[in-house]
Structure formats: structure tokens, C-alpha cells
Enzyme design. Sequence first.
Site, PDB file in Angstrom:
ATOM      1  N   GLU A  37       0.901  -1.158   0.101  1.00 19.54           N
ATOM      2  CA  GLU A  37      -0.004   0.202  -0.115  1.00 19.54           C
ATOM      3  C   GLU A  37       0.859   1.146   0.106  1.00 19.54           C
ATOM      4  OE1 GLU A  37      -2.686   0.236   3.289  1.00 19.54           O
ATOM      5  OE2 GLU A  37      -3.558   2.291   2.438  1.00 19.54           O
ATOM      6  N   ARG A 266       5.247 -12.640   9.865  1.00 15.03           N
ATOM      7  CA  ARG A 266       5.790 -11.366   9.521  1.00 15.03           C
ATOM      8  C   ARG A 266       7.108 -11.351  10.229  1.00 15.03           C
ATOM      9  NH1 ARG A 266       1.865  -7.676   8.919  1.00 15.03           N
ATOM     10  NH2 ARG A 266       3.402  -5.950   9.341  1.00 15.03           N
ATOM     11  N   LYS A 276       3.603   0.815   9.743  1.00  9.61           N
ATOM     12  CA  LYS A 276       3.787   1.949   8.949  1.00  9.61           C
ATOM     13  C   LYS A 276       3.214   3.091   9.983  1.00  9.61           C
ATOM     14  CE  LYS A 276       2.777   0.071   5.021  1.00  9.61           C
ATOM     15  NZ  LYS A 276       2.421   0.130   3.640  1.00  9.61           N
TER      16      LYS A 276
HETATM   17  P1  ATP Z   1       1.201  -1.642   7.853  1.00 10.97           P
HETATM   18  O1  ATP Z   1       0.241  -2.747   8.606  1.00 10.97           O
HETATM   19  O2  ATP Z   1       2.185  -1.407   9.013  1.00 10.97           O
HETATM   20  O3  ATP Z   1       0.550  -0.910   7.114  1.00 10.97           O
HETATM   21  P2  ATP Z   1       1.077  -3.904   5.860  1.00 10.97           P
HETATM   22  O4  ATP Z   1       1.478  -5.112   6.097  1.00 10.97           O
HETATM   23  O5  ATP Z   1      -0.297  -3.240   5.681  1.00 10.97           O
HETATM   24  O6  ATP Z   1       1.818  -2.756   7.006  1.00 10.97           O
HETATM   25  P3  ATP Z   1       1.626  -3.345   3.020  1.00 10.97           P
HETATM   26  O7  ATP Z   1       1.932  -2.406   2.376  1.00 10.97           O
HETATM   27  O8  ATP Z   1       0.299  -3.782   2.847  1.00 10.97           O
HETATM   28  O9  ATP Z   1       1.904  -3.093   4.648  1.00 10.97           O
HETATM   29  O10 ATP Z   1       2.342  -4.692   2.759  1.00 10.97           O
HETATM   30  C1  ATP Z   1       2.802  -5.226   1.632  1.00 10.97           C
HETATM   31  C2  ATP Z   1       2.980  -6.599   1.655  1.00 10.97           C
HETATM   32  O11 ATP Z   1       4.299  -6.588   2.632  1.00 10.97           O
HETATM   33  C3  ATP Z   1       2.058  -7.586   2.229  1.00 10.97           C
HETATM   34  O12 ATP Z   1       2.042  -8.575   1.295  1.00 10.97           O
HETATM   35  C4  ATP Z   1       2.612  -7.663   3.530  1.00 10.97           C
HETATM   36  O13 ATP Z   1       2.059  -8.924   4.123  1.00 10.97           O
HETATM   37  C5  ATP Z   1       4.002  -7.788   3.636  1.00 10.97           C
HETATM   38  N1  ATP Z   1       4.774  -7.301   4.764  1.00 10.97           N
HETATM   39  C6  ATP Z   1       4.515  -6.258   5.520  1.00 10.97           C
HETATM   40  N2  ATP Z   1       5.101  -6.196   6.416  1.00 10.97           N
HETATM   41  C7  ATP Z   1       5.921  -7.257   6.645  1.00 10.97           C
HETATM   42  C8  ATP Z   1       6.720  -7.872   7.673  1.00 10.97           C
HETATM   43  N3  ATP Z   1       6.889  -7.256   8.801  1.00 10.97           N
HETATM   44  N4  ATP Z   1       7.143  -9.156   7.439  1.00 10.97           N
HETATM   45  C9  ATP Z   1       6.824  -9.720   6.132  1.00 10.97           C
HETATM   46  N5  ATP Z   1       6.009  -9.302   5.211  1.00 10.97           N
HETATM   47  C10 ATP Z   1       5.537  -8.044   5.511  1.00 10.97           C
HETATM   48 MG    MG Z   2      -1.285  -3.899   4.049  1.00 13.52          MG
END
Ligand code: ATP
Ligand code: MG
Length: 556
Positions: A37, A266, A276
Site C-alpha cells: 500500500e 511477518r 507503518k
Molecule cells: P502496515 O500494517 O504497517 O501498514 P502492511 O502489512 O499493511 O503494513 P503493506 O504495504 O500492505 O503493509 O504490505 C505489503 C506486503 O508486505 C504485504 O503482502 C505484507 O504482508 C508484507 N509485509 C508487510 N510487513 C511485513 C513484515 N513485517 N514481514 C513480512 N512481510 C510484511
Molecule cells: Mg496492508
Amino acid sequence: MSQLDTEVRPSNFIRNIIDEDLASGKHTSVHTRFPPEPNGFLHIGHAKSICLNFGIARDYQGQCNLRFDDTNPEKENIDYVNSIKEDVRWLGFQWSGDIHYSSDYFDALYGYAVELINKGLAYVCFLNGEQMREYRGTLKEPGKNSPYRDTPIAENLALFEKMRAGGFKEGECSLRAKIDMASPFMCMRDPVLYRIKFAHHHQTGDKWCIYPMYDFTHCISDALEHITHSLCTLEFQDNRRLYDWVLDHLDDFNYDGRTRQYEFSRLNLEYTVMSKRKLNELVTRKLVNGWDDPRMPTIAGLRRRGFTPSSIREFCDRIGITKQDNLVEIGMLEACIREELNDNAPRAMAVINPIRMVIENYPQGQTEIISAPVHPNKPELGERQLPFSRELYIDAEDFREEANKHYKRLVLGKEVRLRNAYIVKAERCDKDEQGNVTTVYCSYDADTKGTNPADGRKVKGVIHWVEQASALPAEFRLYDRLFSLANPAGAETLDEALNPDSLQIRHGFVEPDLKVAVAEKAYQFEREGYFCADCKDSSAEHLVFNRTVALRDSFA
Ligand code: ATP
Ligand code: MG
């Protein structure tokens, strides 16, 4: 062959699933996607997902899409889109074909929502947020049906059209799936599919005032792109029911071999945060200097700090892919860059806390050039030329007026070797009003350049130095962990978890060859650590070095 092609990657449970799917003929090729995102910069957790998704595509000669999951226009913007593209490429990966956006599918998604309404599987609901929570029930109690659940199909079609046309206020109504208010999975209790938001979107402008929810958007986007294995983190485990429910009930996607979701744990890393929202708070409250502050766990921050793409990929390989949640030691990430730079980084001398050294028996006005290896184990990298003369800088830490025998540096009346040069003996010193040593006066033994004393004197200690006249002034930024708590996500506020000493600035000197230091070119400053020039603040006139990592793991 590029470096990427020669790296050996360990297998994992997801690769095992793919192997089975290919062996059974369920799939003939593999297609993954990385779906960030654009509401912040990518961090080391994203790197784990990037290495997994793009790594699979590469190893199976498949494809991996980059898809911006852009359904929350208020929190997203084009700067984040651009930084994400840059970071993926910098990590060494290239997406297949064009970049995709969930917003590319807004028209299609609208059509699929209408299909669900037509099948009696979605309805427009006028409960407000608070009522909706009330009706949803809890993990222990089933929810209650919305009073709008049985609105006739024709009426729902008209209401949804009116939502799209801007006929309702934000929050006045939403489109919900009609599933099961008693489901043990909360996400199946008539989840919202669309909500109203009068927000400008970075890709679609003002075309839409309704935006689809993640659970509705993601599965359909995957299906439209013919993704075979949709890999996400464990918090979406329950949502897999909804992922499948949506696709099961749409005619276009109800076939064998369509996309399936698999979850892995994760990455959580000690002494930092990965959400984020929290990273954004650090930036907007100026608790750090931007998303690319070298203390941040972002890709841009790690890059600025001096991490290489290969060290980050190596880290991702070492932590592996499992379904086990855990907190990874920060030392593991640091070991990856330290090992790589130990093998590759040219050596140099830098004095971080300088005091003067005067060699009183060295001829006034004389300068000689001392040759030293660029890398002790790599003679092919050649030699560097170090001016040497009567006045030098050494580090304040490397001199004491008195010390016991465990102190292997310079002590009054004792000898030490100047690295790559002579043995010197400290004779006396000057101090300032606070009692800090400012100058050490020494004598040197002219017969000890690169050899031991002829009379068999044992001199064990070695200290580094730079020559005063030719040394270049430099600023050193010494980074420590950003938080003093191993798990800052567990603290009430970010403030109470922050490490007040995460950045220390020093002013010292480096050897003259470092005039050419540029960002992302690492050096080992002998006896100090690995450093690289800062990409934003360093110039030939004002050198600024970031400490990437110390020579040894000080937390171990
Ligand atoms: P946040 O919840 O902090 O906004 P997010 O997981 O929603 O983070 P995205 O931009 O949606 O962030 O993540 C893109 C991809 O990266 C998704 O497939 C997510 O599962 C993966 N991802 C995000 N954070 C992690 C992490 N700490 N470890 C492994 N994969 C991750
Ligand atoms: Mg997300």
C-alpha cells in the site's frame, strides 16, 4: 551471471507447495505479486516479502507483479509510489510487465459488486459505525442481522448506484456482503465491501467517491492478474475464508486452479518497529530525520546507513519463511552486512576523537609516504599511500597516562605500534583546563617501520593514526539502536521506548584518499567499524560518514 543468479536460496514450506502444484499439473507456471500500500516507505519486513515473491518468480522462471494496493486514497500519495519502485529495484528485483494498481480495477470491481447484489449476496446497509460494531457481536457471541439485510435486490442496485453517484454522505451507508452473522470468523459477519469517501485519489482523481475494501479488492485483483500463489502475512489467515468466498461467488473466477492465498509469519525485529503507522509517527513528529534516516528500519534508511542489497537479501534468506511468529535479533541483520564488508570493504584510517601526537625526534619538515594494503586478504586491490610526518592525530581512547597491562594501547613511558608505520614511545602529554589530554609527545624508533625491534622488545599494541597536514576533517555519525526496548511495539508510547543516544556526532579526521568517498561505497575504518559517506550531507568539502555497523557485535 549476476550475483543474484549465484546466490543459493534455502527452500521453505511455500516453495514445497509450489513444487507439488507444478508436479501435480495444477499449475504449469508460477505467478506471484508484491502488493504494497503506498502509504509509507518500504521497510525490512517488506524486504522479506519482496525476496519471497520475486525470489520465487526468478527461481521458477515465473512472474511477479508489483501491484500498488491503493484503496485508501487519504493515506496514500505518489511520493510513496515512487519510493517503493526505487526500493524494489535497488534490492535487485524487477517486476513483470507494467506496474499494476488495484485502482486499475475499480470499474471491474464495481461490476463484481453489482453481480453479488444481483445474486442476493450483497446489500446496502445504513447502520452507522457504532451500530455496526454492536450488531457484529463478539468472539463469544454471534452477531445480529442488520435490519437492511433483506432489502430487495432491485432496491439495493438503485441504492448502490446512488452511492456511486455521490447521493449519500460519508458514513451514511456502505455495501456489505451477506454471509453469516454467526460465523466464528468475525471477518465473515457481513463484511463491508465498499464505503463512501469523498477523497481525491492519486491515480483515479475524483472519478470515485466509493472505494472498495481490501478483502474485496485483493482477491479479485489477484484473480484478474492470474496470480497462482498469493502470499501474505499470518494476520490474514482468517480472511482467507472471505478471499475464497468472494471468488467462489463470482462467475469469472469459480474455476479450479485459480489463485490461492498462503500465509507466512511477518518479520519482527528487535529494537525497532515495523508498523507503518508508527514509522509515520516517527517521521511526522520529527523524532527521526525523515523516512530515510539511517536509524530507520526502512529500505531507504538501511541504504543510507550503508547496507547493501545483497546483505539484506542474505538476511532474508537466513531468517527463512515459516508460520512461527518471533522477534529476530538485530545482531542477525548486522552480521549479514558485517560479514560482507569484512570480505569486501577497502580499509582506511579515521580518527574519530582526535588528540595530537608529536614525534619529537622525527625530522622537522620531513614527510614520507607509507604504503599500506587496501585489504589485508586481497593483494589484488593494491596499496594505498599514507603520508607520515612529525605531527599526527590519534584517538583519545588510545592513550592513557597510566593503565594496567590489559590496556594494549599507548601509555606514558610505554611503546605501541602505529599501524602500518613505526613503534613510538609516549614521553609526556599536555592537558586542557578540564584535564583532558590534548597532545601526546613521543619518540619513535626509526628502525621499526614494518618490522619488529632488532633487540627483541615485544610491542603488542597497535593503534591507528592520520597525519595532521594531509588529514581531511570529517563528521562521523555514530548510530545505535533507535529504541532502548527490545520490543518497542509493546510500549505505551513511542517516546518512552526511544533511545536518547541513538545518534552521536563526532568531528575528527580521515586519511587523504577518502576525498573520493561517495555514498554506498563502504570502508572499514580500521579498529572502528564500517562506514560510508552520507548520500545527502557529505561532499568533498564537508565529509560526513555514517557508521553502518561496528566491527564486533557489542550486544552479544
Ligand atoms: P502496515 O500494517 O504497517 O501498514 P502492511 O502489512 O499493511 O503494513 P503493506 O504495504 O500492505 O503493509 O504490505 C505489503 C506486503 O508486505 C504485504 O503482502 C505484507 O504482508 C508484507 N509485509 C508487510 N510487513 C511485513 C513484515 N513485517 N514481514 C513480512 N512481510 C510484511
Ligand atoms: Mg496492508
